[in-house]
Enzyme design. Structure first.
Site, mmCIF file in Angstrom:
data_model
loop_
_atom_site.group_PDB
_atom_site.id
_atom_site.type_symbol
_atom_site.label_atom_id
_atom_site.label_comp_id
_atom_site.label_asym_id
_atom_site.label_seq_id
_atom_site.Cartn_x
_atom_site.Cartn_y
_atom_site.Cartn_z
ATOM 1 C CB ALA A 268 -0.939 -0.003 1.206
ATOM 2 C CG ASP A 269 3.647 2.567 3.227
ATOM 3 O OD1 ASP A 269 2.772 3.428 3.386
ATOM 4 O OD2 ASP A 269 4.269 2.047 4.166
#
Length: 409
Positions: free
Chosen positions: A182-183
């Site tokens: 996600a990052d």
């Protein structure tokens, strides 16, 4: 048409060599920390943008770093940049930043949504003086809405974005993936949004506010799994190493380890059966069609593995690839980077680190024929270019020394 001032990156002096000619006309101010924001800015720096990392003076805020400066993580994220140490909590520090922002093409930040407004360095404030500014914000859940104040963290986004519910073996409970996906994807999407905004600016002469979040990025990355829900109302479940829709695709044991096999479509299925010496499978009504293979996946997988354990991984991979059936070894990370094809692709590049000496970092996974990317400079020392940046803004030597003594820079 309202005209944007000339590209600042081409005029503002830089103290590090350019990593590429592609984006070197743009000046980027990097206010980011930890991972999603630095991932975004790394994309711009690696393609030659003149990036100034704006960070708290050393020792003033350890959370700025997201890990030790000498650590492999920091080294990988912050190459090809300059560093200006600047205390944005001080009025003088904010004034210096506003002066610099007036010349910038791009600003990237991943504070909580309210922080930039409280500091007076938000998009509305800065774009009033620099209408061509492209301002990118990455947050956990968005700049507004009921969850805007929640702190963002990769694993939280993996869970709330549905990824953990489809990762792992059925019945084993939710499982995170092995990278901060996600990052990373939020950073990559932000970089893409910035480049789109810069391209649009060539037409309109105006910048804009680019926004993304870990949650949005994670939902987008669900891809066909998300489409199964939003279009068909189907909630996907865990499938372990089995592909949820393409069968047989998964991990199979061999005489000396494991391998991946990917069988998609009728032609590959028939080639697969031939390589396995089991053309009877294609005539078996339990396996002959995709719906039948789906309904009888476990039985088919068991029959396949009864055959694959008879030969080594290398032998099966050779046979399958010669026949046009996708198959591959399952490497650990060390084996992956020692693989002959990975070495040929030149993904690992050398760098002389301030903290570590001669080192290696991972280069960009995209090749451009005329303006390639390279690792031109190691991560900067904290404030390593403060004097030069301030001098370019018109500050004299005595004033720079006073600012240093006062802890502003």
């Amino acid at each position: 048409m309202e005209q944007q001032r000339s590209h600042a990156g081409a005029a503002f002096p830089r103290q590090t060599p350019s990593a590429s000619r592609a984006l070197e006309r743009f000046l980027v101010l990097d206010l980011t920390r930890v991972r999603s924001g630095p991932t975004c800015v790394r994309q711009l720096a690696d393609w030659g943008a003149n990036v100034i990392k704006v960070e708290m003076p050393e020792g003033a805020d350890g959370s700025q770093l997201g890990g030790p400066r000498s650590g492999s993580d920091f080294q990988q994220l912050h190459r090809n940049k300059q560093s200006l140490a600047l205390d944005l909590k001080s009025e003088e520090g904010r004034k210096i930043f506003r002066d610099l922002a007036g010349r910038a093409d791009v600003i990237v930040e991943n504070f909580r949504p309210d922080v930039k407004t409280r500091l007076g360095i938000d998009y509305d404030t800065l774009s009033a003086d620099n209408p061509g500014l492209v301002y990118a914000s990455i947050s956990g859940f968005g700049q507004d809405g009921p969850y805007k104040e929640r702190p963002g963290f990769d694993q939280i986004a993996q869970g709330m974005g549905g990824l953990m519910s489809i990762t792992g073996k059925p019945g084993d409970g939710p499982m995170r993936v092995g990278i901060p996906i996600a990052d990373l994807t939020a950073g990559l999407f932000a970089a893409q949004g910035i480049m789109v905004a810069l391209l649009e600016r060539e037409v309109s002469g105006r910048g804009q506010w680019v926004q993304t979040s870990l949650l949005q990025a994670q939902l987008f990355m669900l891809d066909f799994q998300a489409a199964r829900y939003v279009m068909d109302g189907e909630v996907p479940k865990q499938a372990g190493n089995n592909h949820p829709t393409s069968i047989p695709t998964g991990v199979f044991k061999t005489a000396d380890g494991y391998m991946n096999i990917a069988v998609a479509g009728g032609a590959i299925w028939r080639r697969f059966c031939k390589v396995m010496g089991r053309e009877d499978w294609d005539a078996n009504e339990d396996y002959a069609t995709p719906p039948a293979r789906s309904a009888n996946r476990d039985a088919l997988n068991a029959e396949i593995e009864a055959e694959t354990v008879r030969e080594t991984t290398a032998e099966w991979v050779r046979r399958f690839n010669e026949a046009g059936v996708p198959s591959g070894e399952i490497f650990d990370i060390g084996e992956a980077f020692e693989n002959e094809q990975v070495r040929h692709l030149g993904m690992v590049q050398p760098v002389d680190s301030h903290e570590r000496g001669r080192s290696q970092l991972i280069g960009q996974p995209v090749t451009l024929s005329r303006t390639p990317s390279r690792i031109a400079a190691p991560p900067p020392l904290c404030g390593g270019h403060s004097a030069e940046v301030l001098a370019a803004l018109g500050y004299g030597a005595e004033e720079i020394e006073r600012l240093k003594a006062d802890g502003v820079v």
